[in-house]
Design an enzyme around this catalytic site. Structure first.
Site, PDB file in Angstrom:
ATOM      1  N   TYR A  56      31.705 -55.812  52.791  1.00 36.16           N
ATOM      2  CA  TYR A  56      32.214 -55.234  51.525  1.00 36.16           C
ATOM      3  C   TYR A  56      33.633 -55.938  51.462  1.00 36.16           C
ATOM      4  CZ  TYR A  56      29.447 -51.273  51.840  1.00 36.16           C
ATOM      5  OH  TYR A  56      28.337 -50.311  52.014  1.00 36.16           O
ATOM      6  N   ARG A 211      26.450 -44.182  41.165  1.00 37.20           N
ATOM      7  CA  ARG A 211      27.390 -45.193  40.840  1.00 37.20           C
ATOM      8  C   ARG A 211      28.556 -44.818  39.567  1.00 37.20           C
ATOM      9  NH1 ARG A 211      22.985 -47.130  42.846  1.00 37.20           N
ATOM     10  NH2 ARG A 211      23.111 -48.489  44.606  1.00 37.20           N
ATOM     11  N   GLY A 212      28.529 -43.454  39.480  1.00 37.83           N
ATOM     12  CA  GLY A 212      29.148 -43.006  38.470  1.00 37.83           C
ATOM     13  C   GLY A 212      28.613 -42.483  37.337  1.00 37.83           C
TER      14      GLY A 212
END
Length: 334
Positions: A56, A211-212
């Site tokens: 990440y 993811r929203g």
């Protein structure tokens, strides 16, 4: 916050975990100070599981968590459990170049993660995607060696199919499988979830708000940065997005009737699927964290669950959860 065992072989964890990826990569700019404050707030609220990956933002996320742990009060730092994914290979330009599950690579990845996190052990360690060139038995066996040496406490898996789960579990005790699971991503229900339940393995569910997309906060006219994963995610494109936001509006009506937010309803639905499922919330701010934690107070009865099922039936989402090139790497989809 209540705790529950992460499978039959894993640690006791909070009912929600904090997925920290968005604090470093793939979802636009994030504020470092706010990210650290959000991790502290999560620990103060009783969240114990902090999830990350060594790839990440090429280690940035692990160093961010390391900073948050280092600056947290001792009591909170001691309750934190780290869940780390490894194995994804990236170039200096950020491009993905493959996966490496060789035993020597497992040892190498772990050494770097321990240093970046500033810890003497990783609580749950897992390869992010199965390396097609390395038998899962070899990768899991290498993690088992780290367990024997005290560098890792528990072994996890990520985005794996039912047969891979069985092979891995025959090699060493597996605490959990981390995999996408939400109202609009229910592929695990046919084969994967029955397998994990048979074997006493927990699920840590990421993407519980897709993811929203089903958070209730995403709008059709939102402008996404070129570095934002959603800018090329199929579910956020054109007619797919229009269709999926229609599902969200149907969900919003149910949420309003219950006096909760859409995000809280969506997280509560995942929580309702069983105590062997731990949702990972991807909050990047204290405001979003507070909203997500409110899902713990939401009770869904049979009427609520039936209404949610009618509003957002299984397989009702438009578009795959990843672009086609990435879908090809998912053992869970084979």
């Amino acid at each position: 916050m209540r705790t529950l065992p992460l499978g039959s072989t894993g640690p006791q964890v909070s009912a929600l975990g904090l997925g920290c990826m968005g604090m470093s990569a793939l979802y636009g700019e994030a504020d470092r100070a706010e990210s650290v404050a959000t991790i502290h707030a999560a620990l103060e609220a009783g969240v114990t599981l902090l999830d990350t990956g060594d790839f990440y933002a090429m280690g940035h996320n692990e160093m961010l968590i390391g900073e948050a742990l280092r600056t947290a009060p001792a009591g909170l730092r001691e309750q934190a459990l780290t869940s780390v994914k490894f194995g994804a290979l990236r170039g200096p330009d950020g491009n993905w170049t493959g996966y490496d599950g060789r035993p020597a690579a497992v040892q190498n990845f772990a050494a770097y993660s321990l240093q970046r996190l500033g810890v003497d052990h990783i609580d749950v360690y897992r390869i992010a995607r199965v390396d097609p060139d390395v038998p899962i038995e070899e990768t899991v066996g290498a993690i088992a060696e780290l367990v024997e040496k005290g560098y890792v406490k528990h072994i996890g898996l990520s985005e794996v199919g039912a047969e891979t789960i069985r092979r891995a579990a025959a090699t060493a005790p597996i605490s959990d499988v981390q995999i996408e699971y939400s109202l609009i991503s229910r592929g695990i229900e046919d084969r994967i979830l029955p397998t994990t339940r048979e074997l006493g393995i927990a699920i840590t569910a990421y993407g519980v708000l897709s993811r929203g997309l089903i958070s209730g906060h995403f709008t059709r006219d939102r402008q996404l940065a070129a570095t934002d994963f959603r800018a090329f995610s199929p579910r956020f494109q054109g007619e797919n997005l229009d269709h999926n936001l229609t599902l969200v509006e149907a969900l919003r009506k149910i949420a309003e009737q219950k006096g909760v937010s859409v995000a809280q309803l969506a997280i509560a639905w995942v929580l309702s699927r069983g105590e062997d499922i731990v949702p990972l919330i991807g909050a990047r701010t204290r405001e979003r964290l507070s909203e997500a934690l409110g899902a713990l107070e939401v009770t869904l009865d049979d009427a609520d669950l039936n209404a949610i099922e009618a509003a957002v039936p299984a397989d009702s989402a438009a578009g795959e959860r990843y672009p086609q090139a990435q879908m090809a790497h998912l053992d869970s989809e084979r």
